[in-house]
Design an enzyme around this catalytic site. Structure first.
Site, PDB file in Angstrom:
ATOM      1  N   ALA A 254      -0.515   0.407   1.552  1.00  0.00           N
ATOM      2  CA  ALA A 254      -0.215   1.745   1.002  1.00  0.00           C
ATOM      3  C   ALA A 254      -1.515   2.515   0.759  1.00  0.00           C
ATOM      4  O   ALA A 254      -2.388   2.546   1.617  1.00  0.00           O
ATOM      5  CB  ALA A 254       0.655   1.614  -0.245  1.00  0.00           C
ATOM      6  N   CYS A 255      -1.635   3.111  -0.424  1.00  0.00           N
ATOM      7  CA  CYS A 255      -2.793   3.987  -0.694  1.00  0.00           C
ATOM      8  C   CYS A 255      -4.120   3.253  -0.623  1.00  0.00           C
ATOM      9  O   CYS A 255      -5.174   3.890  -0.517  1.00  0.00           O
ATOM     10  CB  CYS A 255      -2.661   4.624  -2.062  1.00  0.00           C
ATOM     11  SG  CYS A 255      -1.417   5.893  -2.082  1.00  0.00           S
ATOM     12  N   SER A 256      -4.112   1.938  -0.752  1.00  0.00           N
ATOM     13  CA  SER A 256      -5.369   1.187  -0.745  1.00  0.00           C
ATOM     14  C   SER A 256      -5.749   0.707   0.646  1.00  0.00           C
ATOM     15  O   SER A 256      -6.738  -0.024   0.798  1.00  0.00           O
ATOM     16  CB  SER A 256      -5.270  -0.012  -1.691  1.00  0.00           C
ATOM     17  OG  SER A 256      -5.060   0.436  -3.005  1.00  0.00           O
TER      18      SER A 256
ATOM     19  N   PHE B 167      -6.423   3.351  -4.801  1.00  0.00           N
ATOM     20  CA  PHE B 167      -5.435   2.599  -5.589  1.00  0.00           C
ATOM     21  C   PHE B 167      -4.050   3.183  -5.356  1.00  0.00           C
ATOM     22  O   PHE B 167      -3.916   4.349  -4.966  1.00  0.00           O
ATOM     23  CB  PHE B 167      -5.787   2.640  -7.081  1.00  0.00           C
ATOM     24  CG  PHE B 167      -6.182   4.007  -7.598  1.00  0.00           C
ATOM     25  CD1 PHE B 167      -5.233   4.901  -8.054  1.00  0.00           C
ATOM     26  CD2 PHE B 167      -7.519   4.388  -7.630  1.00  0.00           C
ATOM     27  CE1 PHE B 167      -5.595   6.150  -8.528  1.00  0.00           C
ATOM     28  CE2 PHE B 167      -7.898   5.652  -8.102  1.00  0.00           C
ATOM     29  CZ  PHE B 167      -6.925   6.536  -8.551  1.00  0.00           C
TER      30      PHE B 167
ATOM     31  N   SER C  36      -3.855   6.561   1.839  1.00  0.00           N
ATOM     32  CA  SER C  36      -5.099   5.798   2.022  1.00  0.00           C
ATOM     33  C   SER C  36      -6.295   6.670   2.400  1.00  0.00           C
ATOM     34  O   SER C  36      -7.446   6.286   2.215  1.00  0.00           O
ATOM     35  CB  SER C  36      -4.903   4.746   3.105  1.00  0.00           C
ATOM     36  OG  SER C  36      -4.705   5.365   4.362  1.00  0.00           O
TER      37      SER C  36
END
Ligand code: CO8
Length: 372
Positions: A155-157, A358, A333
């Site tokens: 995901a965002c990381s 994060f 990301s």
């Protein structure tokens, strides 16, 4: 062992923008339609009317002023409310590969390298447009790159986890020159009809090139250390997946798109990220005063203000913790890499900074870099 360095970076920015006012106008038109269709149930009190969205709320709650998207017209059509991205033939480049290629080409140009000199491509993103073959392998072919390629999703990381994987391989010698690309079509995965989250995301692609410091042909950022951590949470979740048919769940359920409990995410992720960066710096003998820049994940301005203050032990000065979310919104990301790409050229030899992303998982990744 070799010293891995970031020698190039690039950003692909779509050419269509949706401002908060345009977004809110479309949402409110959709809400009016929905309320008219459900007038009877609303009158009997069986359902609540759909409330209006507001640009003031969006900018105050998140800091977001606009977002770039791959298709604006479908998204702003109150009768549709999601992008129109026509399917492509299998022998055409996919849309994610095309976006990533643009960012990757910019990164290679900056480093003075060609695609043929790359021997590892990691496509690190929140969503991949198909199950297989890997988007990264398609990008590898489009670039004329050597070696191997694979997709990953945290995901965002995803970007920082991808940088850790690539840096470790360059350090060990299993890859010589690695591209980490993050093509994010968040608009395809957002529920634009949900007032609580319709403003959050935008589209973009980023790329970083990582190679041995001794191979660098220009200025570089040495990757001093990386650290990744995860802790399971349902507070950011999407239940779409390849077993959907087998669950007899083909309908357009809300949980087949991005879902979050924003308040909980806010409260739980902040301490996790602040202590993660602090512990990572302490482990490497870095003090807050050593930091010239913080390139944080771009989800929410208040969140970033809080993390910056915790990490530095004071309110960050102008430019120390650059935000790009006012222009790009949350691009999953790619956010911390856009911030890094647009706000790192002025750093001088010996200057230190932290890239940190994060998000869902929960997940957090930090990359300590030093200008060389
Ligand atoms: N307009 C007007 N009013 C609104 C709106 C709106 N659009 N939305 C909500 N409100 C109202 C609410 O109804 C509520 O009213 P009341 O007080 O009367 O109940 C009030 O405003 C406050 O609502 P919230 O408590 O929800 O608002 P917050 O102040 O918490 O702000 C945020 C909402 C901005 C979402 C905030 O909680 C936040 O930023 N949280 C953290 C989000 C975050 O970091 N998420 C990470 C997700 S990204 C990630 O991990 C990637 C996942 C994969 C990406 C996939 C691509 C799509």
């Amino acid at each position: 062992m070799y010293q891995p360095s970031i020698t190039g970076h690039g950003v692909f920015t779509p050419d269509q923008i949706i401002t908060n006012d345009e977004l809110v106008a479309a949402f409110n038109a959709y809400a009016d339609l929905w309320n008219a269709e459900n007038a009877q149930a609303i009158a009997t009190g069986d359902v609540e009317p759909m409330p209006q969205s507001s640009s003031d709320f969006i900018v105050n709650a998140s800091g977001i002023e606009q977002r770039y998207v791959m298709d604006k017209t479908g998204t702003l059509d109150p009768a549709r409310m999601y992008p129109r991205l026509p399917a492509r033939d299998d022998d055409q480049p996919g849309i994610m590969a095309e976006m990533a290629l643009d960012a990757a080409t910019k990164a290679l140009t900056m480093a003075g390298r060609t695609g043929a000199e790359v021997d590892l491509v990691i496509c690190a993103a929140s969503n991949h447009e198909r199950a297989y073959p890997a988007i990264a392998i398609e990008i590898q072919q489009l670039l004329g790159a050597q070696g191997f390629a694979f997709d990953m999703n945290v995901a965002c990381s995803s970007a920082t986890f991808g940088i850790q994987a690539a840096a470790d391989m360059v350090r060990a010698g299993s890859a010589r020159r690695a591209l980490v690309v993050c093509p994010e079509i968040c608009s395809g995965h957002l529920e634009w009809r949900d007032r609580d989250c319709h403003f959050i995301f935008g589209d973009v692609a980023t790329a970083v090139l990582i190679e041995r410091s001794e191979d660098a042909q220009g200025p570089r950022f040495d990757i001093v250390s990386t650290r990744c951590a995860t802790q399971f949470s349902n507070n950011i979740r999407n239940n779409n997946g390849f077993l959907r048919r087998n669950h007899d769940q083909m309908d357009d359920r809300r949980d087949m798109q991005f879902m979050q409990n924003g308040r909980k995410v806010f409260k739980e992720v902040l301490p996790m990220v602040s202590s993660h960066i602090g512990d990572h710096m302490t482990a490497m003998g870095w003090q807050a005063d050593d930091l010239k820049r913080l390139w944080l994940h771009q989800a929410n301005k208040t969140m970033n203000d809080f993390i910056g203050k915790k990490v530095l032990g004071r309110v960050p000065e102008d430019g120390e913790q650059p935000n790009i979310l006012q222009d790009y919104a949350n691009t999953s990301s790619a956010g911390s890499i856009i911030a890094f790409s647009k706000h790192s050229d002025d750093l001088e030899q010996g200057d230190r900074g932290v890239i940190c992303s994060f998000g869902a998982g929960y997940s957090v990744g930090s990359v300590l870099v030093e200008r060389a």
